[in-house]
Every structure is written in C-alpha cells, then in structure tokens.
Design a protein around this motif. Structure first.
Motif, PDB file in Angstrom:
ATOM      1  N   ASP A  53     -28.358 -13.311 -53.763  1.00 13.80           N
ATOM      2  CA  ASP A  53     -29.043 -12.405 -54.677  1.00 13.80           C
ATOM      3  C   ASP A  53     -28.583 -12.704 -56.097  1.00 13.80           C
ATOM      4  O   ASP A  53     -27.781 -13.621 -56.329  1.00 13.80           O
ATOM      5  CB  ASP A  53     -28.787 -10.937 -54.310  1.00 13.80           C
ATOM      6  CG  ASP A  53     -27.302 -10.581 -54.267  1.00 13.80           C
ATOM      7  OD1 ASP A  53     -26.479 -11.327 -54.854  1.00 13.80           O
ATOM      8  OD2 ASP A  53     -26.956  -9.557 -53.655  1.00 13.80           O
ATOM      9  N   ALA A  54     -29.100 -11.931 -57.066  1.00 12.25           N
ATOM     10  CA  ALA A  54     -28.801 -12.212 -58.469  1.00 12.25           C
ATOM     11  C   ALA A  54     -27.312 -12.061 -58.761  1.00 12.25           C
ATOM     12  O   ALA A  54     -26.729 -12.860 -59.516  1.00 12.25           O
ATOM     13  CB  ALA A  54     -29.607 -11.283 -59.364  1.00 12.25           C
ATOM     14  N   GLU A  55     -26.673 -11.067 -58.172  1.00 14.31           N
ATOM     15  CA  GLU A  55     -25.249 -10.858 -58.415  1.00 14.31           C
ATOM     16  C   GLU A  55     -24.439 -12.062 -57.968  1.00 14.31           C
ATOM     17  O   GLU A  55     -23.521 -12.507 -58.651  1.00 14.31           O
ATOM     18  CB  GLU A  55     -24.789  -9.588 -57.690  1.00 14.31           C
ATOM     19  CG  GLU A  55     -23.368  -9.144 -58.048  1.00 14.31           C
ATOM     20  CD  GLU A  55     -22.284  -9.882 -57.268  1.00 14.31           C
ATOM     21  OE1 GLU A  55     -21.160 -10.033 -57.806  1.00 14.31           O
ATOM     22  OE2 GLU A  55     -22.563 -10.309 -56.139  1.00 14.31           O
ATOM     23  N   LEU A  56     -24.781 -12.609 -56.816  1.00 10.71           N
ATOM     24  CA  LEU A  56     -24.072 -13.780 -56.297  1.00 10.71           C
ATOM     25  C   LEU A  56     -24.277 -14.987 -57.200  1.00 10.71           C
ATOM     26  O   LEU A  56     -23.336 -15.742 -57.491  1.00 10.71           O
ATOM     27  CB  LEU A  56     -24.547 -14.088 -54.882  1.00 10.71           C
ATOM     28  CG  LEU A  56     -23.754 -15.166 -54.124  1.00 10.71           C
ATOM     29  CD1 LEU A  56     -22.387 -14.633 -53.721  1.00 10.71           C
ATOM     30  CD2 LEU A  56     -24.526 -15.638 -52.891  1.00 10.71           C
ATOM     31  N   LEU A  57     -25.499 -15.189 -57.662  1.00 10.13           N
ATOM     32  CA  LEU A  57     -25.788 -16.320 -58.538  1.00 10.13           C
ATOM     33  C   LEU A  57     -25.046 -16.198 -59.870  1.00 10.13           C
ATOM     34  O   LEU A  57     -24.543 -17.197 -60.400  1.00 10.13           O
ATOM     35  CB  LEU A  57     -27.290 -16.426 -58.776  1.00 10.13           C
ATOM     36  CG  LEU A  57     -28.108 -16.999 -57.611  1.00 10.13           C
ATOM     37  CD1 LEU A  57     -29.590 -16.777 -57.832  1.00 10.13           C
ATOM     38  CD2 LEU A  57     -27.817 -18.469 -57.422  1.00 10.13           C
ATOM     39  N   CYS A  58     -24.970 -14.992 -60.408  1.00 11.22           N
ATOM     40  CA  CYS A  58     -24.255 -14.800 -61.671  1.00 11.22           C
ATOM     41  C   CYS A  58     -22.755 -14.996 -61.476  1.00 11.22           C
ATOM     42  O   CYS A  58     -22.070 -15.551 -62.351  1.00 11.22           O
ATOM     43  CB  CYS A  58     -24.551 -13.414 -62.240  1.00 11.22           C
ATOM     44  SG  CYS A  58     -26.238 -13.253 -62.882  1.00 11.22           S
ATOM     45  N   ARG A  59     -22.227 -14.559 -60.341  1.00 11.00           N
ATOM     46  CA  ARG A  59     -20.816 -14.801 -60.040  1.00 11.00           C
ATOM     47  C   ARG A  59     -20.550 -16.302 -59.950  1.00 11.00           C
ATOM     48  O   ARG A  59     -19.547 -16.802 -60.448  1.00 11.00           O
ATOM     49  CB  ARG A  59     -20.425 -14.118 -58.736  1.00 11.00           C
ATOM     50  CG  ARG A  59     -18.915 -14.192 -58.427  1.00 11.00           C
ATOM     51  CD  ARG A  59     -18.626 -13.848 -56.980  1.00 11.00           C
ATOM     52  NE  ARG A  59     -19.367 -12.681 -56.530  1.00 11.00           N
ATOM     53  CZ  ARG A  59     -19.645 -12.427 -55.258  1.00 11.00           C
ATOM     54  NH1 ARG A  59     -19.245 -13.269 -54.300  1.00 11.00           N
ATOM     55  NH2 ARG A  59     -20.321 -11.351 -54.915  1.00 11.00           N
ATOM     56  N   SER A  60     -21.446 -17.007 -59.308  1.00 11.17           N
ATOM     57  CA  SER A  60     -21.322 -18.459 -59.207  1.00 11.17           C
ATOM     58  C   SER A  60     -21.351 -19.102 -60.587  1.00 11.17           C
ATOM     59  O   SER A  60     -20.538 -19.984 -60.892  1.00 11.17           O
ATOM     60  CB  SER A  60     -22.460 -19.004 -58.343  1.00 11.17           C
ATOM     61  OG  SER A  60     -22.477 -20.406 -58.337  1.00 11.17           O
ATOM     62  N   ALA A  61     -22.274 -18.661 -61.443  1.00 11.97           N
ATOM     63  CA  ALA A  61     -22.373 -19.221 -62.801  1.00 11.97           C
ATOM     64  C   ALA A  61     -21.083 -18.998 -63.578  1.00 11.97           C
ATOM     65  O   ALA A  61     -20.605 -19.891 -64.286  1.00 11.97           O
ATOM     66  CB  ALA A  61     -23.558 -18.604 -63.528  1.00 11.97           C
ATOM     67  N   ASP A  62     -20.504 -17.805 -63.459  1.00 11.57           N
ATOM     68  CA  ASP A  62     -19.245 -17.522 -64.145  1.00 11.57           C
ATOM     69  C   ASP A  62     -18.123 -18.414 -63.624  1.00 11.57           C
ATOM     70  O   ASP A  62     -17.287 -18.902 -64.394  1.00 11.57           O
ATOM     71  CB  ASP A  62     -18.856 -16.054 -63.952  1.00 11.57           C
ATOM     72  CG  ASP A  62     -19.701 -15.104 -64.782  1.00 11.57           C
ATOM     73  OD1 ASP A  62     -20.226 -15.536 -65.824  1.00 11.57           O
ATOM     74  OD2 ASP A  62     -19.846 -13.931 -64.384  1.00 11.57           O
ATOM     75  N   THR A  63     -18.103 -18.641 -62.322  1.00 11.34           N
ATOM     76  CA  THR A  63     -17.078 -19.494 -61.713  1.00 11.34           C
ATOM     77  C   THR A  63     -17.152 -20.916 -62.249  1.00 11.34           C
ATOM     78  O   THR A  63     -16.132 -21.590 -62.419  1.00 11.34           O
ATOM     79  CB  THR A  63     -17.242 -19.510 -60.181  1.00 11.34           C
ATOM     80  OG1 THR A  63     -17.076 -18.180 -59.675  1.00 11.34           O
ATOM     81  CG2 THR A  63     -16.239 -20.442 -59.520  1.00 11.34           C
ATOM     82  N   LEU A  64     -18.351 -21.379 -62.548  1.00 10.98           N
ATOM     83  CA  LEU A  64     -18.552 -22.770 -62.962  1.00 10.98           C
ATOM     84  C   LEU A  64     -18.282 -23.014 -64.444  1.00 10.98           C
ATOM     85  O   LEU A  64     -18.203 -24.173 -64.868  1.00 10.98           O
ATOM     86  CB  LEU A  64     -19.985 -23.197 -62.637  1.00 10.98           C
ATOM     87  CG  LEU A  64     -20.335 -23.230 -61.142  1.00 10.98           C
ATOM     88  CD1 LEU A  64     -21.806 -23.559 -60.957  1.00 10.98           C
ATOM     89  CD2 LEU A  64     -19.456 -24.230 -60.400  1.00 10.98           C
ATOM     90  N   THR A  65     -18.121 -21.956 -65.232  1.00 11.02           N
ATOM     91  CA  THR A  65     -17.958 -22.114 -66.682  1.00 11.02           C
ATOM     92  C   THR A  65     -16.834 -23.066 -67.036  1.00 11.02           C
ATOM     93  O   THR A  65     -17.002 -23.984 -67.859  1.00 11.02           O
ATOM     94  CB  THR A  65     -17.703 -20.749 -67.342  1.00 11.02           C
ATOM     95  OG1 THR A  65     -18.785 -19.866 -67.065  1.00 11.02           O
ATOM     96  CG2 THR A  65     -17.577 -20.897 -68.851  1.00 11.02           C
ATOM     97  N   SER A  66     -15.666 -22.886 -66.430  1.00 10.94           N
ATOM     98  CA  SER A  66     -14.511 -23.726 -66.777  1.00 10.94           C
ATOM     99  C   SER A  66     -14.720 -25.172 -66.349  1.00 10.94           C
ATOM    100  O   SER A  66     -14.202 -26.098 -66.983  1.00 10.94           O
ATOM    101  CB  SER A  66     -13.241 -23.157 -66.141  1.00 10.94           C
ATOM    102  OG  SER A  66     -13.320 -23.176 -64.723  1.00 10.94           O
ATOM    103  N   PHE A  67     -15.486 -25.384 -65.292  1.00  9.58           N
ATOM    104  CA  PHE A  67     -15.740 -26.753 -64.838  1.00  9.58           C
ATOM    105  C   PHE A  67     -16.735 -27.459 -65.766  1.00  9.58           C
ATOM    106  O   PHE A  67     -16.598 -28.667 -66.027  1.00  9.58           O
ATOM    107  CB  PHE A  67     -16.235 -26.751 -63.395  1.00  9.58           C
ATOM    108  CG  PHE A  67     -15.204 -26.250 -62.427  1.00  9.58           C
ATOM    109  CD1 PHE A  67     -14.205 -27.091 -61.963  1.00  9.58           C
ATOM    110  CD2 PHE A  67     -15.211 -24.936 -62.007  1.00  9.58           C
ATOM    111  CE1 PHE A  67     -13.242 -26.632 -61.079  1.00  9.58           C
ATOM    112  CE2 PHE A  67     -14.250 -24.451 -61.126  1.00  9.58           C
ATOM    113  CZ  PHE A  67     -13.260 -25.303 -60.665  1.00  9.58           C
ATOM    114  N   PHE A  68     -17.729 -26.723 -66.249  1.00 10.49           N
ATOM    115  CA  PHE A  68     -18.624 -27.310 -67.250  1.00 10.49           C
ATOM    116  C   PHE A  68     -17.829 -27.682 -68.510  1.00 10.49           C
ATOM    117  O   PHE A  68     -18.083 -28.719 -69.129  1.00 10.49           O
ATOM    118  CB  PHE A  68     -19.749 -26.342 -67.594  1.00 10.49           C
ATOM    119  CG  PHE A  68     -20.782 -26.178 -66.505  1.00 10.49           C
ATOM    120  CD1 PHE A  68     -21.315 -27.267 -65.850  1.00 10.49           C
ATOM    121  CD2 PHE A  68     -21.231 -24.917 -66.138  1.00 10.49           C
ATOM    122  CE1 PHE A  68     -22.274 -27.125 -64.851  1.00 10.49           C
ATOM    123  CE2 PHE A  68     -22.180 -24.750 -65.138  1.00 10.49           C
ATOM    124  CZ  PHE A  68     -22.699 -25.856 -64.493  1.00 10.49           C
TER     125      PHE A  68
END
Length: 282
Positions: A53-68
């Motif tokens: 769902d949207a919450e999961l996708l946004c959590r995933s996006a936040d997790t990836l910030t440092s890797f980007f």
C-alpha cells in the motif's frame, strides 16, 4: 571517458549528494501520490497489489534515501559499475528488510540509482550532458554485460518475449524517459493548466501506451500488454487530461487494470525517473 574528477569530500559536496538522495526519494513518493494510475498503488487504493500500500511504498522510499546519496557520492568519485552494483545490492537488502520481504522498488533502485550516480558525476566534473547520456557512456557496456538474476520477472520476460527491459533502457541512456516521458510531462503541464498531479497521470498514460512494460508482460502476457496499451492510447486520443470528464475515464481504466491484475510497474519507475531528471535538467 577519462575526465579528471574534482570531487572533494567537503560539507558542500556531501550536501549536494544528500540533496540528490532526498530528491530521488521524493520522486518515488510523488509517483505514489498520483491517482488514478492504472493498476498501480496510490494514496487512494492498492491497485492490483495485494501485498503493498502507499504507506509501505513511502517507507521503502525513505529507506532508500541514504543509498541514493551513496550512489551519488560513488558516481562523483568516478566509480565503476561494480561499486554501483554493490550499493544497489545493499539498498535492495535494506528495502526488503523494511518491507518484510515485499519488492516495492527494485526497478527504481536500478534506474534512479544510476541517474543519481550520473548526477553526482556531473556535479563533480562540472559538465552539462544529460544524465541519461552519461549513464550510457560511463556504464552502458557494463550494464549489458553484468550478471543477470535468472529468477527476476524482467529476466524471465526478456527470455520469453524478447523484451529489452530495464537493462537495455539504461544502457541506451533511458530513451523512454527522454523521448516519451519528459515531452509528455512538459506538454501535459500546459494541457492541464499546471495541475502537477494531472500532468503525472498524463505522463504515466503516455508511458503505458508507448513502452513495452515487462511488468505488464509478466502479469498478463502479450494480450495483457495489448489491452493496457490500447486503453491508455484511447484515453490519450480522447484528449487525455485536457478533456471534460477525464478523471472518471481514468478511474474506469484503473479499475479495468485491477480486474485483470495488471500493473505497469515499469512505467511507474519511468515516471519517477522522469520527475527526477525534470527537476535537475529543467
């Protein structure tokens, strides 16, 4: 390309990499905050996805910030594909941990990650080439010759249907971003009186209509892909987001995709990439 890098570890350079990481994450969230997109997860519903769902996708996006951010730093330091791939593997592992094993953004890690690396490199050497061209020039050959996950949906579809997929797209400099998505986004802003959500919807529909989306092939085979492309093409031919009642028609298409379990995840990734490039190359 043998260009002397001018990257120096300084507060300014690290801040620029941080900005790129946050921008990439923001673009993933903007894709989620767009409705209706045929079959895709949004802040309104889960589309054709029972596991996210949207919450999961946004959590995933936040997790990836440092890797980007790390990919931007690696690009600025002139890293080869092996280093970029290692950061991507770590990003995927963190994503799966954050989502309890759900593949929310594997394709975006690859595509947006390469664009972050290219942006970091471009900042370091002070050149103005398009990010896609830099990806192709610096890493294109290694992208095509690198290891392939034989079990990935993209690899399976590529073998079965001969579709190029994300690897070919990246190696060629992201033509779907530059030749399809960005022109559609810029035209849609005028068509929709600068309604940014409407412009993103129009861009997504254009991508679905024009791209051989391997996610659609995986879920629906050639028939599913044809249905998706025809539906999006009909929406655009009727005037897209510039026509009266467009939102209702877009919702109908979304529901038809859900009923057929179709989700154009590749087009969603390309939309996020286009938003990223648009912010940096406007």
């Amino acid at each position: 390309m043998n260009v002397a890098l001018r990257w120096k570890s300084s507060p300014e350079s690290e801040h620029r990499a941080e900005q790129l990481g946050h921008l990439a994450s923001l673009c993933l969230k903007l894709e989620v905050e767009t409705y209706p997109k045929p079959g895709l997860v949004s802040h309104v519903d889960n589309g054709a996805h029972g596991d996210m769902d949207a919450e999961l996708l946004c959590r995933s996006a936040d997790t990836l910030t440092s890797f980007f951010r790390d990919l931007a730093i690696a690009g600025a330091e002139g890293a080869g594909m092996n280093r970029l791939r290692a950061v991507g593997v770590a990003a995927e592992r963190a994503m799966l941990t954050a989502t309890c094993g759900v593949n929310t953004h594997r394709g975006a890690i690859f595509g947006l990650g390469l664009l972050c690396a290219a942006a970091g490199y471009r900042n370091a050497v002070g050149i103005r080439k398009p990010l896609g061209r830099l990806v192709s020039e610096r890493w294109g050959e290694d992208i095509l010759s690198g290891p392939v996950s034989l079990r990935s949906h993209g690899a399976v579809v590529s073998r079965r249907y001969g579709a190029g997929g994300a690897r070919a797209e990246a190696a060629q400099g992201f033509p779907s971003v530059y030749d399809i998505a960005l022109p559609a986004l810029h035209a849609a802003r005028k068509l929709a009186a600068h309604d940014e959500e409407a412009a993103r919807i129009q861009t997504c529909m254009t991508l679905i209509a024009d791209v051989t989306d391997t996610n659609l092939l995986h879920r629906g085979g050639p028939e599913g892909l044809r249905f998706a492309q025809a539906s999006a093409s009909a929406f655009l031919a009727a005037g897209g987001v510039g026509s009266l009642g467009w939102r209702g028609r877009a919702v109908d298409i979304h529901q038809a995709f859900v009923a057929r379990n179709l989700s154009p995840g590749g087009s969603a990734d390309l939309l996020a990439m286009a938003l990223f490039v648009d912010r940096l190359e406007a």
